[in-house]
Write an enzyme that holds these catalytic residues in place. Structure first.
Site, PDB file in Angstrom:
ATOM      1  N   CYS A   2       0.802  -1.252   0.046  1.00  0.00           N
ATOM      2  CA  CYS A   2      -0.080  -0.086   0.077  1.00  0.00           C
ATOM      3  C   CYS A   2       0.801   1.341  -0.223  1.00  0.00           C
ATOM      4  O   CYS A   2       2.128   1.284   0.408  1.00  0.00           O
ATOM      5  CB  CYS A   2      -0.759   0.127   1.095  1.00  0.00           C
ATOM      6  N   ARG A  27       1.980   1.149  -6.065  1.00  0.00           N
ATOM      7  CA  ARG A  27       1.847   0.433  -4.684  1.00  0.00           C
ATOM      8  C   ARG A  27       0.771  -0.393  -4.280  1.00  0.00           C
ATOM      9  O   ARG A  27       0.654  -1.097  -3.436  1.00  0.00           O
ATOM     10  CB  ARG A  27       2.484   1.118  -3.399  1.00  0.00           C
ATOM     11  N   GLY A 103       0.709  -2.811   5.662  1.00  0.00           N
ATOM     12  CA  GLY A 103       1.222  -4.016   6.360  1.00  0.00           C
ATOM     13  C   GLY A 103       0.140  -5.033   6.796  1.00  0.00           C
ATOM     14  O   GLY A 103      -0.905  -4.976   6.163  1.00  0.00           O
TER      15      GLY A 103
END
Length: 612
Positions: A2, A27, A103
């Site tokens: 991300c 991303r 994450g």
């Protein structure tokens, strides 16, 4: 994976956030969102599913949102469907805290149950919503401020994260923290930034601070303070990013990928120029010295994707020049094999971003076992570079397209230089042989340029083969290693089922897949292996395959026995992968264009894989 951005200063935050997210869209691709806080502490949150352009349209480029402090996010889904509900930012039910996150929180189910018992409710399927509620819980329970609440959160969760946090009663501050996911902080004149990667803020500042693992940042427009997980202040020096800002822009090219393919001659030349001084290779910048180079008994390369393929090529080069055992390992598997490494093992990790989670974990595992660690990365100050004992920076500049091209080429150059220098130190490689090889490396840039200037044949082939269903790329030795990268390019941006095989393995089962119309691409640059690979190609032709060959110009005539042939300039056989990959990149790009794919942001993929 991300992408995260943050801004605080005197500008309107929303347009800055959207601009930064546009530089990080590689991303994350399935949703996007921003949160901006006004002077009263009220959050304005806007989110959309799909590409960033939907969020841009929804907010009129950010013009509809007022405020000079905010955070933004592009999502690559891990927990929960890619929809607007699961998009970031996530906000507590009372609107007190908002968070964006990169994450995975591994114990989020346990934490969610605890929070529900404490009266918290959840609206999304994400692990990130646990973060925002847990920080809110600690903030309100102990009343010791944001840094304390974030510190307690960090001590409670398991997993990886980079987070940006805003609090309703603290509207002039952004807080950030990280563990095993990247985060950089930008320092401007009366304004501050945060981001997952440099391109997001390069337009505004070149002065950055790198947040280390398990650290917290308090970000105001006039200063940035850093604390460790125990809330102790940490001093951190600024770093200057010397990337050319134009390298992060398309500059008139239709896609970043084709621009970056054409930037490979410069990436090769710049990387060579950093380490070659006249007729010598200078590794002083890396920190490694002759005494260390003389000690190791074996070498292991670790990497993922294209970086792994660089390692496969370098295995051939290193063993040829050093005559010591060399292995190449998938970083994602390295830790789980109970690897046999010790103080006499040199681990060479390869990563464009320097943040690849599996490669970072492999480096840490190797260090625990006493190995010497050396990394080849493109981003100064990245996690892998800081974790390694020694680091060699490629000079590729920012690479935006998800499918790597120029970073791959620059990594090969670094590997060649290491092999030559190590051979000189360990085996007494002669001065004349070294100079011959350096002369060959010095010509790679020009030879890549010549391939790029004669790409019409590849455009025609792409038009003819755009509906191809199955492709097999074969070769022996270094040609096999190059076929791995070519196959990956066709798969990741053209969505064509493509497999790479060592040519001699075809007859051990794979040849059963060959049928009429199957495209077989043979790579033939190794003189001693040429006839064998040619025979393997003919075996597939007799079973209905269409043949395309890639070989050196002026030596091997293949037109009469195959359907098409691409000739590349002659080069030292150990370095042939640097040229072979160029037509395979171009072929993949043009087939993708023919199919109408999103070349720079292929489906299901992200540029920097920061989760396991």
């Amino acid at each position: 994976m991300c992408g995260i951005v943050g801004y605080i200063g005197d500008r309107q935050a929303a347009p800055v956030l959207l601009d930064g997210l546009s530089k990080l869209e590689y991303r994350g691709y399935d949703s996007a969102g921003i949160a901006v806080v006004n002077g009263n502490g009220d959050f304005t949150v806007e989110k959309s599913s799909g590409r960033l352009k939907f969020l841009f349209d929804k907010t009129c480029g950010g013009k509809k949102i007022d405020g000079v402090c905010g955070i933004g996010h592009t999502r690559w889904a891990t927990h929960g469907l890619p929809n607007e509900l699961n998009a970031h930012p996530h906000v507590t039910a009372d609107g007190y805290v908002t968070v964006v996150h990169n994450g995975i929180i591994e114990n989020y189910v346990e934490l969610k149950t605890k929070l529900e018992k404490s009266g918290y409710s959840f609206y999304s399927q994400t692990d990130t919503e646990v973060i925002v509620n847990l920080i809110d819980y600690y903030y309100k329970k102990y009343g010791l401020g944001p840094v304390d609440a974030i510190s307690r959160f960090m001590n409670r969760v398991r997993g990886s994260y980079a987070i940006a946090v805003m609090f309703k009663n603290d509207p002039e501050v952004i807080y950030a923290a990280r563990k095993d996911s990247p985060m950089i902080l930008g320092v401007g004149e009366g304004e501050s930034f945060l981001a997952s990667d440099v391109p997001a803020i390069l337009k505004y500042t070149r002065n950055v601070l790198y947040l280390n693992n398990c650290e917290i940042a308090e970000i105001k427009k006039s200063y940035i303070k850093i604390f460790d997980i125990d809330k102790n202040p940490v001093f951190r020096e600024h770093k200057l990013i010397d990337w050319d800002i134009s390298a992060a822009e398309k500059d008139g090219w239709e896609h970043f990928m084709i621009k970056e393919i054409h930037e490979q001659p410069k990436a090769v030349k710049d990387t060579l120029g950093s380490f070659v001084n006249g007729n010598d290779i200078d590794l002083s910048e890396t920190g490694i010295d002759e005494n260390i180079i003389k000690t190791f008994r074996n070498i292991t390369f670790v990497g993922c994707g294209s970086a792994y393929h660089v390692g496969v090529t370098l295995q051939y080069v290193f063993e040829s020049l050093l005559r010591i055992p060399v292995r190449v390992e998938l970083a994602s598997e390295f830790r789980y094999r109970n690897p046999l490494v010790d103080s006499q093992t040199l681990i060479i990790a390869i990563s464009q971003s320097g943040e690849t989670a599996d490669t970072l974990a492999a480096i840490k595992e190797a260090k625990k076992r006493g190995a010497v660690t050396f990394s080849i990365v493109n981003v100064v100050g990245s996690s892998i570079s800081r974790e390694s004992d020694y680091v060699m920076y490629t000079k590729a500049g920012p690479e935006i397209a998800v499918a790597t091209t120029k970073a791959y080429s620059a990594q090969l150059i670094c590997g060649y230089l290491l092999a030559i220098k190590f051979s000189e130190i360990r085996r007494g490689l002669s001065k004349s042989e070294k100079e011959k090889m350096l002369f060959e490396l010095g010509g790679i840039s020009e030879k890549i340029e010549s391939i790029l200037n004669n790409k019409e044949q590849l455009q025609r082939l792409a038009a003819e083969k755009s509906n191809t269903i199955d492709v097999f790329i074969i070769g022996r030795g270094i040609d096999y290693s190059a076929s791995l990268e070519g196959a990956l390019k066709l798969k990741e941006i053209s969505y064509v089922h493509t497999e790479a095989f060592a040519a001699g393995e075809l007859k051990h089962g794979t040849i059963s897949l060959i049928e009429n119309g199957t495209l077989v691409i043979g790579i033939l640059t190794q003189k001693d292996l040429f006839e064998k690979t040619r025979s393997n190609m003919q075996e597939t032709r007799s079973r209905g395959a269409t043949l395309l060959g890639i070989t050196f110009a002026g030596e091997n005539k293949l037109e009469e026995e195959i359907d098409s042939c691409i000739y590349i300039p002659k080069i030292h056989e150990l370095f042939s992968a640097s040229l072979v990959v160029i037509p395979l990149q171009l072929l993949s790009y043009y087939i993708s264009i023919q199919k109408g794919n999103d070349v720079d942001k292929p489906r299901n993929l992200a540029k920097s894989v920061t989760v396991e």
